[in-house]
Design a protein around this motif. Structure first.
Motif, PDB file in Angstrom:
ATOM      1  N   GLY A  86       0.794  -1.215   0.000  1.00  0.00           N
ATOM      2  CA  GLY A  86       0.000   0.000   0.000  1.00  0.00           C
ATOM      3  C   GLY A  86       0.828   1.267   0.000  1.00  0.00           C
ATOM      4  N   THR A  87       2.000   1.226   0.650  1.00  0.00           N
ATOM      5  CA  THR A  87       2.846   2.418   0.715  1.00  0.00           C
ATOM      6  C   THR A  87       4.199   2.239   0.024  1.00  0.00           C
ATOM      7  OG1 THR A  87       3.730   1.720   2.870  1.00  0.00           O
ATOM      8  CG2 THR A  87       1.803   3.157   2.881  1.00  0.00           C
ATOM      9  N   THR A  88       4.670   0.988  -0.079  1.00  0.00           N
ATOM     10  CA  THR A  88       6.006   0.732  -0.618  1.00  0.00           C
ATOM     11  C   THR A  88       5.988  -0.369  -1.668  1.00  0.00           C
ATOM     12  OG1 THR A  88       7.000   1.341   1.505  1.00  0.00           O
ATOM     13  CG2 THR A  88       8.386   0.100  -0.020  1.00  0.00           C
ATOM     14  N   VAL A  89       6.776  -0.176  -2.705  1.00  0.00           N
ATOM     15  CA  VAL A  89       6.999  -1.207  -3.716  1.00  0.00           C
ATOM     16  C   VAL A  89       8.405  -1.760  -3.517  1.00  0.00           C
ATOM     17  CG1 VAL A  89       7.294  -1.694  -6.182  1.00  0.00           C
ATOM     18  CG2 VAL A  89       5.459  -0.174  -5.419  1.00  0.00           C
ATOM     19  N   LYS A  90       8.505  -3.070  -3.436  1.00  0.00           N
ATOM     20  CA  LYS A  90       9.817  -3.718  -3.367  1.00  0.00           C
ATOM     21  C   LYS A  90      10.045  -4.468  -4.667  1.00  0.00           C
ATOM     22  CE  LYS A  90      12.708  -6.685  -0.462  1.00  0.00           C
ATOM     23  NZ  LYS A  90      12.784  -7.440   0.817  1.00  0.00           N
ATOM     24  N   VAL A  91      11.180  -4.231  -5.274  1.00  0.00           N
ATOM     25  CA  VAL A  91      11.522  -4.866  -6.549  1.00  0.00           C
ATOM     26  C   VAL A  91      12.768  -5.717  -6.341  1.00  0.00           C
ATOM     27  CG1 VAL A  91      12.135  -4.495  -8.965  1.00  0.00           C
ATOM     28  CG2 VAL A  91      10.540  -2.942  -7.830  1.00  0.00           C
ATOM     29  N   GLY A  92      12.763  -6.936  -6.871  1.00  0.00           N
ATOM     30  CA  GLY A  92      13.911  -7.819  -6.746  1.00  0.00           C
ATOM     31  C   GLY A  92      14.363  -8.324  -8.097  1.00  0.00           C
ATOM     32  N   LEU A  93      15.656  -8.581  -8.213  1.00  0.00           N
ATOM     33  CA  LEU A  93      16.244  -9.126  -9.433  1.00  0.00           C
ATOM     34  C   LEU A  93      16.784 -10.516  -9.116  1.00  0.00           C
ATOM     35  CD1 LEU A  93      17.067  -8.540 -12.408  1.00  0.00           C
ATOM     36  CD2 LEU A  93      19.274  -7.738 -11.511  1.00  0.00           C
ATOM     37  N   CYS A  94      16.303 -11.521  -9.846  1.00  0.00           N
ATOM     38  CA  CYS A  94      16.697 -12.904  -9.608  1.00  0.00           C
ATOM     39  C   CYS A  94      17.290 -13.528 -10.864  1.00  0.00           C
ATOM     40  CB  CYS A  94      15.490 -13.747  -9.187  1.00  0.00           C
ATOM     41  SG  CYS A  94      14.815 -13.352  -7.565  1.00  0.00           S
ATOM     42  N   ASN A  95      18.147 -14.529 -10.655  1.00  0.00           N
ATOM     43  CA  ASN A  95      18.602 -15.330 -11.788  1.00  0.00           C
ATOM     44  C   ASN A  95      17.650 -16.507 -11.964  1.00  0.00           C
ATOM     45  OD1 ASN A  95      19.293 -17.243  -9.834  1.00  0.00           O
ATOM     46  ND2 ASN A  95      21.481 -16.853  -9.971  1.00  0.00           N
ATOM     47  N   GLU A  96      17.933 -17.376 -12.915  1.00  0.00           N
ATOM     48  CA  GLU A  96      16.975 -18.443 -13.214  1.00  0.00           C
ATOM     49  C   GLU A  96      16.980 -19.562 -12.179  1.00  0.00           C
ATOM     50  OE1 GLU A  96      17.761 -20.012 -17.062  1.00  0.00           O
ATOM     51  OE2 GLU A  96      19.918 -20.204 -16.726  1.00  0.00           O
ATOM     52  N   GLU A  97      17.910 -19.524 -11.211  1.00  0.00           N
ATOM     53  CA  GLU A  97      17.886 -20.485 -10.101  1.00  0.00           C
ATOM     54  C   GLU A  97      17.099 -19.946  -8.907  1.00  0.00           C
ATOM     55  OE1 GLU A  97      21.103 -19.967 -11.698  1.00  0.00           O
ATOM     56  OE2 GLU A  97      20.388 -21.658 -12.911  1.00  0.00           O
ATOM     57  N   GLY A  98      16.599 -18.724  -9.026  1.00  0.00           N
ATOM     58  CA  GLY A  98      15.853 -18.132  -7.925  1.00  0.00           C
ATOM     59  C   GLY A  98      16.705 -17.421  -6.913  1.00  0.00           C
ATOM     60  N   LYS A  99      17.972 -17.203  -7.213  1.00  0.00           N
ATOM     61  CA  LYS A  99      18.834 -16.453  -6.297  1.00  0.00           C
ATOM     62  C   LYS A  99      18.525 -14.971  -6.409  1.00  0.00           C
ATOM     63  CE  LYS A  99      23.655 -15.404  -5.140  1.00  0.00           C
ATOM     64  NZ  LYS A  99      25.084 -15.612  -5.494  1.00  0.00           N
ATOM     65  N   LEU A 100      18.271 -14.340  -5.276  1.00  0.00           N
ATOM     66  CA  LEU A 100      17.978 -12.913  -5.244  1.00  0.00           C
ATOM     67  C   LEU A 100      19.286 -12.142  -5.328  1.00  0.00           C
ATOM     68  CD1 LEU A 100      15.788 -10.736  -4.937  1.00  0.00           C
ATOM     69  CD2 LEU A 100      16.083 -10.914  -2.453  1.00  0.00           C
ATOM     70  N   LEU A 101      19.475 -11.409  -6.420  1.00  0.00           N
ATOM     71  CA  LEU A 101      20.729 -10.699  -6.669  1.00  0.00           C
ATOM     72  C   LEU A 101      20.736  -9.299  -6.065  1.00  0.00           C
ATOM     73  CD1 LEU A 101      21.089 -11.698 -10.440  1.00  0.00           C
ATOM     74  CD2 LEU A 101      22.144 -12.826  -8.460  1.00  0.00           C
ATOM     75  N   HIS A 102      19.643  -8.572  -6.251  1.00  0.00           N
ATOM     76  CA  HIS A 102      19.560  -7.196  -5.762  1.00  0.00           C
ATOM     77  C   HIS A 102      18.102  -6.839  -5.506  1.00  0.00           C
ATOM     78  CE1 HIS A 102      23.768  -6.380  -6.789  1.00  0.00           C
ATOM     79  NE2 HIS A 102      23.543  -7.002  -7.930  1.00  0.00           N
ATOM     80  N   THR A 103      17.888  -5.847  -4.644  1.00  0.00           N
ATOM     81  CA  THR A 103      16.540  -5.323  -4.406  1.00  0.00           C
ATOM     82  C   THR A 103      16.558  -3.804  -4.461  1.00  0.00           C
ATOM     83  OG1 THR A 103      16.834  -5.255  -1.999  1.00  0.00           O
ATOM     84  CG2 THR A 103      15.890  -7.276  -2.932  1.00  0.00           C
ATOM     85  N   TYR A 104      15.378  -3.251  -4.664  1.00  0.00           N
ATOM     86  CA  TYR A 104      15.210  -1.794  -4.653  1.00  0.00           C
ATOM     87  C   TYR A 104      13.820  -1.512  -4.086  1.00  0.00           C
ATOM     88  CZ  TYR A 104      14.903   3.064  -6.127  1.00  0.00           C
ATOM     89  OH  TYR A 104      14.761   4.433  -6.125  1.00  0.00           O
ATOM     90  N   GLU A 105      13.693  -0.492  -3.273  1.00  0.00           N
ATOM     91  CA  GLU A 105      12.397  -0.112  -2.719  1.00  0.00           C
ATOM     92  C   GLU A 105      12.115   1.362  -2.965  1.00  0.00           C
ATOM     93  OE1 GLU A 105      11.465  -1.292   1.263  1.00  0.00           O
ATOM     94  OE2 GLU A 105      12.706  -3.098   1.154  1.00  0.00           O
TER      95      GLU A 105
END
Length: 316
Positions: free
Chosen positions: A13-32
């Motif tokens: 409702g107040t914040t968007v969290k964005v994540g970047l993953c590779n094809e194995e599902g490893k979370l590489l980076h996030t941005y809010e």
């Protein structure tokens, strides 16, 4: 050498969290960043497109390597068309074509699903369910949500209601209270943080002898802490919450027959005082062939972005 990348978006409702993953599902980076929902859906979707590009470009990756964008958010939506019909957390969002608008803004394929489903997919893909194809995830917070993963994909049901596990009615009529969904006796009324707090307040108001009576306000964590310290009233409340949650797992086990149950959300952080009781009830009411591990979630607040990123890879 480039690698396929997947962007996941968890819209709050107040914040968007964005994540970047590779094809194995490893979370590489996030941005809010702020959702900007008060400015209307077009502004919010513009923000999301900008954040998606930032999490890729600002970390040295190429936008061309992004294979797709997945979006998870609360509300009523058509998963296939990507239209959000209504969301209580987003005033003014009515019949918003999230999928098509984001595709225009980003030039990428976009898939959407509800927040509980994508969190379940995240845990199944690279969390407590990694390596398994069939898992059921319960999220225990203010309410009780969940998601069902079958053969590595979200099971949605014909109208998208599959996985609404908090609304399994397990509390007997004489003990049942009305749930927010309008029905009576849902597991959410006793096994959520809201339910646990309600039972604790009722005990204090009845004059039960408990350390909880000395608190100016009661949180679910207070009840679990009191139970761990030996408070008999708190132990009774935790056992009741665990009993109906365990019975819900038992019912789900003979319908879905998953390889593992995963419990996440704030309530699940209570640890063994909750898990031991749930496992005991689950084993008691479930045929031996369907008894499986009941484990805590691993991804925490990242489950939503990881699962959303997986929508273009793991969901068809």
């Amino acid at each position: 050498m480039t690698q396929p990348l997947y962007v996941g978006v968890d819209i709050g409702g107040t914040t968007v969290k964005v994540g970047l993953c590779n094809e194995e599902g490893k979370l590489l980076h996030t941005y809010e960043g702020p959702t900007g929902s008060e400015q209307g859906p077009d502004a919010s979707l513009g923000n999301i497109a900008e954040y998606a590009r930032r999490v890729v470009n600002d970390n040295g990756y190429a936008w061309e390597d992004v294979q797709g964008i997945g979006v998870g958010m609360p509300g009523f939506m058509n998963f296939e068309t990507g239209v959000v019909h209504l969301s209580a957390n987003f005033p003014g969002w009515k019949d918003v074509p999230v999928k098509s608008k984001l595709e225009q803004l980003t030039g990428k394929t976009v898939r959407i699903n509800n927040d509980a489903n994508v969190a379940a997919l995240g845990e199944a893909w690279s969390g407590a369910g990694r390596g398994l194809q069939n898992v059921v995830v319960f999220t225990l917070g203010t309410g009780v949500g969940g998601g069902i993963i079958i053969r590595g994909q979200i099971y949605e049901g014909f109208s998208g209601m599959a996985g609404e596990l908090g609304h399994v009615q397990v509390v007997p009529d004489m003990e049942a209270i009305q749930c927010g969904c309008g029905q009576h006796g849902c597991v959410e009324t006793v096994s959520s943080a809201t339910g646990i707090i309600r039972m604790a307040k009722d005990a204090v108001e009845r004059g039960d002898k408990t350390s909880l009576a000395a608190l100016p306000s009661i949180a679910a964590k207070d009840v679990f802490d009191a139970a761990k310290a030996g408070d008999e009233v708190a132990i009774r409340i935790v056992k009741r919450a665990a009993y109906y949650l365990g019975k819900t797992l038992a019912a789900t086990a003979v319908i879905v027959n998953p390889e593992r149950f995963i419990l996440g959300g704030g309530v699940a952080r209570a640890g063994d005082v909750l898990f031991d009781a749930v496992r005991e009830v689950f084993a008691k009411y479930t045929p031996k062939q369907a008894v499986v591990d009941v484990v805590p979630a691993e991804l925490g607040n990242d489950a939503g972005v990881v699962g959303a990123a997986g929508l273009n890879l793991r969901a068809i």
